[in-house]
Design a protein around this motif. Sequence first.
Motif, PDB file in Angstrom:
ATOM      1  N   GLY A  82       0.842  -1.173   0.053  1.00  0.00           N
ATOM      2  CA  GLY A  82      -0.092   0.062   0.127  1.00  0.00           C
ATOM      3  C   GLY A  82       0.957   1.169  -0.071  1.00  0.00           C
ATOM      4  N   THR A 122      -2.094   8.028  14.341  1.00  0.00           N
ATOM      5  CA  THR A 122      -1.841   9.494  14.024  1.00  0.00           C
ATOM      6  C   THR A 122      -1.957   9.597  12.360  1.00  0.00           C
ATOM      7  OG1 THR A 122      -0.553  11.279  14.696  1.00  0.00           O
ATOM      8  CG2 THR A 122       0.736   9.288  13.931  1.00  0.00           C
ATOM      9  N   PRO A 182      -6.421   0.654   2.100  1.00  0.00           N
ATOM     10  CA  PRO A 182      -7.600   1.125   2.417  1.00  0.00           C
ATOM     11  C   PRO A 182      -8.271  -0.156   2.685  1.00  0.00           C
ATOM     12  CG  PRO A 182      -7.293   1.746   0.276  1.00  0.00           C
ATOM     13  CD  PRO A 182      -6.032   0.891   0.790  1.00  0.00           C
ATOM     14  N   TRP A 183      -9.070   0.005   4.126  1.00  0.00           N
ATOM     15  CA  TRP A 183      -9.711  -0.932   4.871  1.00  0.00           C
ATOM     16  C   TRP A 183     -10.502  -2.163   3.641  1.00  0.00           C
ATOM     17  CZ3 TRP A 183      -8.849  -4.053   8.614  1.00  0.00           C
ATOM     18  CH2 TRP A 183      -9.808  -4.643   9.078  1.00  0.00           C
ATOM     19  N   VAL A 203       0.342   6.718   3.892  1.00  0.00           N
ATOM     20  CA  VAL A 203       0.966   6.314   5.188  1.00  0.00           C
ATOM     21  C   VAL A 203       2.043   5.421   4.635  1.00  0.00           C
ATOM     22  CG1 VAL A 203       0.770   4.353   6.913  1.00  0.00           C
ATOM     23  CG2 VAL A 203      -1.058   6.482   6.547  1.00  0.00           C
ATOM     24  N   MET A 243       3.956  10.971  10.729  1.00  0.00           N
ATOM     25  CA  MET A 243       4.870   9.833  10.225  1.00  0.00           C
ATOM     26  C   MET A 243       6.084  10.202   9.415  1.00  0.00           C
ATOM     27  SD  MET A 243       2.020   6.813   9.878  1.00  0.00           S
ATOM     28  CE  MET A 243       0.468   6.939  10.306  1.00  0.00           C
ATOM     29  N   GLY A 265       0.548   4.399  -0.672  1.00  0.00           N
ATOM     30  CA  GLY A 265      -0.536   5.904  -0.579  1.00  0.00           C
ATOM     31  C   GLY A 265       0.318   6.671   0.689  1.00  0.00           C
ATOM     32  N   ALA A 272     -10.038  -3.028   0.753  1.00  0.00           N
ATOM     33  CA  ALA A 272      -9.270  -3.803  -0.033  1.00  0.00           C
ATOM     34  C   ALA A 272      -8.431  -4.725   0.959  1.00  0.00           C
ATOM     35  CB  ALA A 272      -8.124  -2.943  -0.805  1.00  0.00           C
ATOM     36  N   ALA A 327      -1.190  -0.613   9.669  1.00  0.00           N
ATOM     37  CA  ALA A 327      -1.657   0.558  10.004  1.00  0.00           C
ATOM     38  C   ALA A 327      -2.925   0.897   9.567  1.00  0.00           C
ATOM     39  CB  ALA A 327      -0.531   1.381   9.428  1.00  0.00           C
ATOM     40  N   THR A 328      -3.643  -0.181   9.160  1.00  0.00           N
ATOM     41  CA  THR A 328      -5.116   0.110   8.862  1.00  0.00           C
ATOM     42  C   THR A 328      -6.027   0.426   9.922  1.00  0.00           C
ATOM     43  OG1 THR A 328      -5.786  -2.031   9.157  1.00  0.00           O
ATOM     44  CG2 THR A 328      -4.758  -1.747   6.805  1.00  0.00           C
TER      45      THR A 328
END
Length: 202
Positions: free
Chosen positions: A7, A122, A63-64, A11, A127, A9, A66, A85-86
């Motif tokens: 992922g 957060t 994303p949750w 994050v 991050m 994106g 997916a 981290a989701t």
Amino acid sequence: MNIAIIGAGSVGQALGAAFTRIGHTVTFGVRRPDSDESKALPGAAVSMQQAVEAAGVVVVALPWPATQGVLESLTGWEGKILLDATNPIKEGLAGLEEGASGGEKVAGWAKGARVVKIFNTTGYANMSDTAYANGKPVMFYAGDDAAAKQTAGELAAAIGFEAIDAGPLKNAALLESAAMLWIWLAVFGKQGRDFAYALLRR
Ligand SMILES: NC(=O)c1ccc[n+]([C@@H]2O[C@H](COP(=O)([O-])OP(=O)(O)OC[C@H]3O[C@@H](n4cnc5c(N)ncnc54)[C@H](OP(=O)(O)O)[C@@H]3O)[C@@H](O)[C@H]2O)c1
């Protein structure tokens, strides 16, 4: 350390850049490794399966909606440290999904992975840049495998967080609620995104 990020994106890129800065080798698992966007990532881009195979630590920043499909489609989770981290947030930021915590669901989908919930409480900008003039932002983490938690906490501390052990994986639900509060404060509560949780002590 070889760290895979599934992922790429907001994050994924923030953590990838932060881990690269402190000397780790980051590989992104993406859908289109040859795209221009993938070539611009702060680390090599490969397929998601290749990324999981090449790393001992895998950050999941999808994303949750997916997350289940992707995790169940990948093999080789046995023994991997999975940093989840989701956040299981409903469409339109309308709150958290009911039922088990996202962290526990992730552990059921990535069979055999040593899951630690972390990097979910957060905003992504905190991050990539953890510096605040008046203290360290806190990063809570929760999981059931002591060694995996130690690695997770050390990574968070190395990029500038005060890393706090928040107990077993079932406490992922508490971390996901803390994330929902952060989002509410940022989006609806007029705090903006330049704030972070921190701990004060006597
Ligand atoms: N944004 C934040 O500040 C923040 C903070 C803490 C936690 N989180 C949580 O972290 C997770 C990621 O958030 P984000 O803001 O980084 O998301 P994002 O910017 O939308 O990035 C999501 C990434 O997932 C990939 N992706 C989407 N659907 C996919 C699929 N079906 N298969 C494979 N890859 C897929 C996208 O790749 P493509 O380019 O191929 O579409 C993209 O790289 C979410 O669960 C979120 O709740 C977010």
